[in-house]
Write an enzyme that holds these catalytic residues in place. Sequence first.
Site, mmCIF file in Angstrom:
data_model
loop_
_atom_site.group_PDB
_atom_site.id
_atom_site.type_symbol
_atom_site.label_atom_id
_atom_site.label_comp_id
_atom_site.label_asym_id
_atom_site.label_seq_id
_atom_site.Cartn_x
_atom_site.Cartn_y
_atom_site.Cartn_z
ATOM 1 N N GLY A 100 0.836 -1.190 0.000
ATOM 2 C CA GLY A 100 0.000 0.000 0.000
ATOM 3 C C GLY A 100 0.868 1.237 0.000
ATOM 4 N N CYS A 101 0.487 2.242 0.732
ATOM 5 C CA CYS A 101 1.239 3.496 0.817
ATOM 6 C C CYS A 101 2.694 3.230 1.167
ATOM 7 C CB CYS A 101 0.615 4.401 1.866
ATOM 8 S SG CYS A 101 1.603 5.841 2.288
ATOM 9 N N PHE A 102 3.613 3.662 0.298
ATOM 10 C CA PHE A 102 5.017 3.337 0.557
ATOM 11 C C PHE A 102 5.590 4.103 1.745
ATOM 12 C CE2 PHE A 102 5.957 5.812 -3.666
ATOM 13 C CZ PHE A 102 5.608 7.031 -3.094
ATOM 14 N N CYS A 118 4.233 4.172 4.606
ATOM 15 C CA CYS A 118 3.997 3.279 5.737
ATOM 16 C C CYS A 118 4.885 2.043 5.666
ATOM 17 C CB CYS A 118 2.528 2.866 5.771
ATOM 18 S SG CYS A 118 1.380 4.244 6.010
ATOM 19 N N TYR A 146 -2.175 10.971 8.572
ATOM 20 C CA TYR A 146 -2.553 10.136 7.431
ATOM 21 C C TYR A 146 -2.755 8.683 7.861
ATOM 22 C CZ TYR A 146 -1.853 6.783 3.772
ATOM 23 O OH TYR A 146 -1.978 5.673 2.985
#
Length: 206
Positions: free
Chosen positions: A41-43, A45, A188
């Site tokens: 997912g979100c890099f 994280c 976020y």
Amino acid sequence: MLAIIAVLATACQQSGNGTLQKSIARSIPEENLGIAIFAGGCFWCTESDFDKVPGVISTTSGFIGGTVANPTYKQVVVGNTGHIEAVRIEYDMTITTYAALLEAFWPTIDPVFKGGQFCDIGPQYRSAIFYLSPEQQALAEASKAALEASGRFEQPIATEILPATQFYSAEEYHQDYYLKNPLRYTFYRSNCGRDDRLQQLWGDEH
């Protein structure tokens, strides 16, 4: 021959302006340097999660698996280039192993979600393991099979195991985002519901 690489220690240094920074560079023999690529997912994280893993010495946010050369974040985020947000990891093989990194990876993702990860929806955010050798492929497939056989999840494991293609580093402002912008990153991650979902899936393992 020694490779000079930035150490991503679990403890970070505090700079004069209050910004967290990764610790100073050190050298390791190149034969001890391993490479792994994971998409969770979100890099931002995924990078943050792997920086906490012992033996990891470098993480780079970027894109992999697409058809457009040198893609920008604005291109990838639309979902038309075929790329997936991913993190390239360099690790010290005298401290950790690829198998151990696989074990660290699973509790950082929702492995049964096909449409992306958490609040980030779209093929560019799906979870995947990109192997760089037949050995990595075999280990990744065995790890996935073990998770499926464990009975932890009723749904099938959606995380893909794919051959690594050209990895493109994301723009500089994405690198170490959680350190450069800790308040925005924390907001976020919390607003996305990532840790709440991980707690549901993995309990204290995440």
